[in-house]
Design an enzyme around this catalytic site. Structure first.
Site, PDB file in Angstrom:
ATOM      1  N   PRO A   2       0.797  -1.203   0.026  1.00 18.87           N
ATOM      2  CA  PRO A   2      -0.138   0.048  -0.110  1.00 18.87           C
ATOM      3  C   PRO A   2       0.826   1.334   0.143  1.00 18.87           C
ATOM      4  O   PRO A   2       1.754   1.421   0.908  1.00 18.87           O
ATOM      5  CB  PRO A   2      -0.820  -0.133   1.390  1.00 18.87           C
ATOM      6  CG  PRO A   2      -0.205  -1.038   2.075  1.00 18.87           C
ATOM      7  CD  PRO A   2       0.664  -1.993   1.400  1.00 18.87           C
ATOM      8  N   GLU A   3       0.804   2.097  -1.078  1.00 18.42           N
ATOM      9  CA  GLU A   3       1.497   3.464  -1.076  1.00 18.42           C
ATOM     10  C   GLU A   3       0.063   4.385  -0.981  1.00 18.42           C
ATOM     11  O   GLU A   3      -0.823   4.000  -0.554  1.00 18.42           O
ATOM     12  CB  GLU A   3       2.206   3.556  -2.367  1.00 18.42           C
ATOM     13  CG  GLU A   3       3.298   2.576  -2.577  1.00 18.42           C
ATOM     14  CD  GLU A   3       4.347   3.366  -3.447  1.00 18.42           C
ATOM     15  OE1 GLU A   3       4.282   4.572  -3.598  1.00 18.42           O
ATOM     16  OE2 GLU A   3       5.223   2.322  -4.029  1.00 18.42           O
TER      17      GLU A   3
END
Length: 287
Positions: A2-3
DNA sequence: TTCTTTGTTCCGGA
DNA sequence: GTCCGGAACAAAGA
């Protein structure tokens, strides 16, 4: 992984589904995340109502009356929401439903609208920590974060000021969370491709026009990815288990030896390692 | 067995 | 003293 766009998607789902709900019970299957959960974690959360949910960089923050919960998903952290099947919101039904849960679910929150929020993290590099509200501005994690990339605080003056004397390369600089908070490896590769800037370019060599292009690309790419539900490489899913689709639009990330996607360019995508991170760029149009 | 992944910290060289 | 990059670390799967 997850960015920022993925975290934003998760935050929006959480806000929609569980904001204003009260935590009825908490169950921990494994308290050893990146930091061990505090022994009073359960006691401190039971009975608390979620007053707001926000995102700062790649952190998700749950706000309660006197405290806040700071969450980082690390590499593989994710949230699921399950509806408790019977309507009896007792601890017994809570535990009964835990039988359906899959591997690597570490923390479960039972909410008074009948939903169960589950934190799942294969690598356990993510963490959750509770703090008093008085620490909101002084918290050591939040305090050192640079500007939000999608805010107006990321502008040419700020960028120029931070980079003007820097001898370090632009790739590492964009990844520096004290400069801009929330850019990770995937998006930095894409941003540099869009701007035709070589990842090893020294910051002090950037022209003003390069800086303008970088800022434009950062906002453009992050916003576009959010629109597409984030990228699902490895195993990112939003809390409903849906995958994002931005990975279909990657121009360079994990595309070693592919042809450059620019119609006017005949270059190939190269891979190099910069500070132990894979970097992908077009050997011809990124100078 | 070794390699990969991210964010952070530590350390040595310039 | 400061800046910068490389190595190490966390855990698990391929």
């Amino acid at each position: 992984m997850p960015e920022l766009p993925e975290v934003e998607i998760i935050k929006r789902s959480l806000f929609r589904m569980i904001n204003k709900e009260k935590i009825i019970d908490v169950r921990i299957s494994n308290k050893k995340l990146r930091y061990k959960l505090h022994s009073s974690f359960i006691k401190d959360l039971i009975g608390e109502k979620i007053l707001n949910i926000s995102r700062r960089s790649k952190y998700i923050i749950f706000y309660f009356k006197n405290k806040f919960l700071l969450i980082h998903l690390g590499m593989t952290g994710k949230f699921f929401i399950k509806r408790i099947k019977d309507n009896k919101l007792t601890k017994t039904s809570f535990y009964y439903n835990l039988n359906f849960i899959r591997k690597h679910n570490h923390v479960h929150f039972l909410l008074n609208n009948g939903l169960m929020l589950i934190y799942n993290d294969v690598r356990r590099f993510g963490f959750m920590k509770l703090y008093k509200n008085s620490e909101l501005k002084t918290n050591s994690f939040i305090k050192k974060l640079g500007v939000e990339p999608l805010s107006n605080n990321l502008n040419i003056n700020y960028f120029r000021q931070f980079t003007i004397k820097k001898k370090r390369n632009i790739k590492n600089t964009l990844m520096d969370q004290t400069f801009i908070s929330g850019l990770g490896n995937i998006y930095v590769n894409e941003i540099l491709f869009m701007t035709k800037i070589h990842p090893l370019t020294k910051c002090s060599n950037l022209k003003n026009s390069d800086i303008s292009k970088l800022i434009f690309s950062i906002k453009k790419i992050l916003n576009f990815s959010i629109l597409k539900g984030g990228s699902s490489i490895k195993d990112f899913e939003n809390i409903s288990g849906k995958k994002g689709s931005f990975q279909q639009f990657f121009a360079v990330y994990n595309k070693e030896n592919s042809n450059c996607s620019r119609i006017s360019c005949t270059g190939k995508i190269k891979k190099i390692i910069i500070s132990n991170r894979s970097s992908f760029y077009c050997g011809k149009c990124q100078k």
